[in-house]
Write a protein that holds these residues in place. Structure first.
Motif, PDB file in Angstrom:
ATOM      1  N   TRP A 186      21.317  40.598  47.206  1.00  0.00           N
ATOM      2  CA  TRP A 186      20.981  39.279  47.725  1.00  0.00           C
ATOM      3  C   TRP A 186      22.056  38.771  48.683  1.00  0.00           C
ATOM      4  CZ3 TRP A 186      23.265  34.439  47.299  1.00  0.00           C
ATOM      5  CH2 TRP A 186      22.483  33.367  47.722  1.00  0.00           C
ATOM      6  N   LEU A 187      23.326  38.944  48.334  1.00  0.00           N
ATOM      7  CA  LEU A 187      24.416  38.491  49.213  1.00  0.00           C
ATOM      8  C   LEU A 187      24.346  39.191  50.567  1.00  0.00           C
ATOM      9  CD1 LEU A 187      27.358  38.440  46.655  1.00  0.00           C
ATOM     10  CD2 LEU A 187      26.324  36.446  47.773  1.00  0.00           C
ATOM     11  N   GLU A 188      24.108  40.496  50.536  1.00  0.00           N
ATOM     12  CA  GLU A 188      24.034  41.260  51.781  1.00  0.00           C
ATOM     13  C   GLU A 188      22.813  40.831  52.605  1.00  0.00           C
ATOM     14  OE1 GLU A 188      24.965  45.824  52.952  1.00  0.00           O
ATOM     15  OE2 GLU A 188      23.594  45.527  51.275  1.00  0.00           O
ATOM     16  N   ALA A 189      21.667  40.710  51.955  1.00  0.00           N
ATOM     17  CA  ALA A 189      20.433  40.337  52.656  1.00  0.00           C
ATOM     18  C   ALA A 189      20.490  38.903  53.185  1.00  0.00           C
ATOM     19  CB  ALA A 189      19.238  40.501  51.723  1.00  0.00           C
ATOM     20  N   SER A 190      21.265  38.040  52.526  1.00  0.00           N
ATOM     21  CA  SER A 190      21.363  36.634  52.935  1.00  0.00           C
ATOM     22  C   SER A 190      22.439  36.401  53.989  1.00  0.00           C
ATOM     23  CB  SER A 190      21.659  35.755  51.720  1.00  0.00           C
ATOM     24  OG  SER A 190      20.614  35.877  50.785  1.00  0.00           O
ATOM     25  N   GLY A 191      23.087  37.445  54.443  1.00  0.00           N
ATOM     26  CA  GLY A 191      24.099  37.295  55.494  1.00  0.00           C
ATOM     27  C   GLY A 191      25.422  36.744  55.017  1.00  0.00           C
ATOM     28  N   TRP A 192      25.818  37.102  53.796  1.00  0.00           N
ATOM     29  CA  TRP A 192      27.107  36.735  53.221  1.00  0.00           C
ATOM     30  C   TRP A 192      27.280  35.212  53.163  1.00  0.00           C
ATOM     31  CZ3 TRP A 192      27.669  41.281  51.495  1.00  0.00           C
ATOM     32  CH2 TRP A 192      27.502  42.400  52.295  1.00  0.00           C
ATOM     33  N   PRO A 193      26.486  34.506  52.371  1.00  0.00           N
ATOM     34  CA  PRO A 193      26.610  33.045  52.283  1.00  0.00           C
ATOM     35  C   PRO A 193      27.944  32.621  51.688  1.00  0.00           C
ATOM     36  CG  PRO A 193      25.151  33.869  50.575  1.00  0.00           C
ATOM     37  CD  PRO A 193      25.465  35.033  51.467  1.00  0.00           C
ATOM     38  N   SER A 194      28.346  31.395  51.994  1.00  0.00           N
ATOM     39  CA  SER A 194      29.595  30.864  51.426  1.00  0.00           C
ATOM     40  C   SER A 194      29.345  30.462  49.978  1.00  0.00           C
ATOM     41  CB  SER A 194      30.071  29.669  52.251  1.00  0.00           C
ATOM     42  OG  SER A 194      29.100  28.647  52.209  1.00  0.00           O
ATOM     43  N   GLY A 195      30.405  30.120  49.270  1.00  0.00           N
ATOM     44  CA  GLY A 195      30.279  29.727  47.880  1.00  0.00           C
ATOM     45  C   GLY A 195      30.568  30.855  46.904  1.00  0.00           C
ATOM     46  N   PHE A 196      31.042  31.979  47.411  1.00  0.00           N
ATOM     47  CA  PHE A 196      31.349  33.138  46.581  1.00  0.00           C
ATOM     48  C   PHE A 196      32.745  33.643  46.933  1.00  0.00           C
ATOM     49  CE2 PHE A 196      26.817  32.875  47.098  1.00  0.00           C
ATOM     50  CZ  PHE A 196      26.346  33.044  45.817  1.00  0.00           C
ATOM     51  N   ARG A 197      33.366  34.311  45.978  1.00  0.00           N
ATOM     52  CA  ARG A 197      34.686  34.905  46.207  1.00  0.00           C
ATOM     53  C   ARG A 197      34.832  36.118  45.298  1.00  0.00           C
ATOM     54  NH1 ARG A 197      38.142  30.139  43.240  1.00  0.00           N
ATOM     55  NH2 ARG A 197      37.140  30.391  41.214  1.00  0.00           N
ATOM     56  N   VAL A 198      35.825  36.924  45.602  1.00  0.00           N
ATOM     57  CA  VAL A 198      36.129  38.098  44.782  1.00  0.00           C
ATOM     58  C   VAL A 198      37.177  37.703  43.755  1.00  0.00           C
ATOM     59  CG1 VAL A 198      37.066  40.444  44.780  1.00  0.00           C
ATOM     60  CG2 VAL A 198      35.638  39.681  46.689  1.00  0.00           C
ATOM     61  N   LEU A 199      36.904  38.020  42.491  1.00  0.00           N
ATOM     62  CA  LEU A 199      37.892  37.845  41.424  1.00  0.00           C
ATOM     63  C   LEU A 199      37.924  39.125  40.599  1.00  0.00           C
ATOM     64  CD1 LEU A 199      37.277  34.271  39.926  1.00  0.00           C
ATOM     65  CD2 LEU A 199      39.115  34.990  41.428  1.00  0.00           C
ATOM     66  N   CYS A 200      39.070  39.425  40.005  1.00  0.00           N
ATOM     67  CA  CYS A 200      39.100  40.523  39.039  1.00  0.00           C
ATOM     68  C   CYS A 200      38.472  39.995  37.744  1.00  0.00           C
ATOM     69  CB  CYS A 200      40.523  41.019  38.808  1.00  0.00           C
ATOM     70  SG  CYS A 200      41.588  39.860  37.938  1.00  0.00           S
ATOM     71  N   PHE A 201      38.118  40.885  36.865  1.00  0.00           N
ATOM     72  CA  PHE A 201      37.439  40.483  35.637  1.00  0.00           C
ATOM     73  C   PHE A 201      38.291  39.507  34.821  1.00  0.00           C
ATOM     74  CE2 PHE A 201      36.080  41.028  31.234  1.00  0.00           C
ATOM     75  CZ  PHE A 201      34.729  40.762  31.363  1.00  0.00           C
TER      76      PHE A 201
END
Length: 186
Positions: free
Chosen positions: A130-145
């Protein structure tokens, strides 16, 4: 060709080997034995025995499983790269530990709405799609577990004692187990 002769144009085998295989397959069919192993009798209407069909199916399923795993791994790498490629909090870069976090929470509800008909164990992969298909929308970030789990109950221990300014100009002081708002510096 495997026999040492030159293969026919557009074929992997030479004309002699292809003809030999054709005759062998016809003889096995006439004798009603498996076209693959030549030892067992195939079921009615089949050219291969159940064991050979099962082995071929298993090999095919294994190739398909490996392809799906590789595709999922590649998609995760693309998503992580699009959102920074390392943990936003501690800087961890080991891909096996990284995941996508909904900034501000609400990830479970978002996944339930977005992937209602998708089995629960596929929802993370569906989120990457979904993130890829939606063109990388804002509101997300990378975190370690570890940081992602810590954020669920307050600020991560890596950020305790730090101050961050929000988009609205409010400063957040992260101290102890919780955070408190203080006025923005002038």
């Amino acid at each position: 060709c495997a026999c040492g002769r030159e293969s026919a144009p557009g074929w992997r085998a030479c004309v002699g080997c292809r003809e030999s295989r054709r005759r062998s397959a016809a003889a096995r069919a006439a004798a009603k034995i498996c076209a693959t192993c030549g030892t067992r009798r195939p079921e009615k209407g089949m050219s291969n025995c159940a064991a050979c069909r099962s082995a071929a199916r298993s090999a095919s399923e294994q190739r398909e499983t490996e392809k799906r795993k590789a595709d999922a791994r590649d998609r995760k790498l693309r998503v992580l790269a699009a959102y920074g490629g390392r943990c936003w909090c501690c800087g961890e870069e080991e891909v096996a530990f990284l995941c996508i976090d909904h900034i501000g929470g609400g990830g479970s509800k978002h996944l339930e709405r977005m992937a209602a008909r998708v089995p629960r164990y596929w929802r993370g992969l569906y989120l990457y799609h979904w993130l890829e298909a939606s063109g990388w929308p804002s509101g997300f970030r990378v975190l370690c577990f570890n940081c992602n789990m810590a954020e669920a109950s307050g600020p991560c221990p890596h950020r305790r004692g730090t101050v961050e300014v929000t988009d609205t100009g409010q400063a957040l002081l992260f101290a102890g187990a919780g955070s408190r708002r203080v006025s923005a510096p002038d």
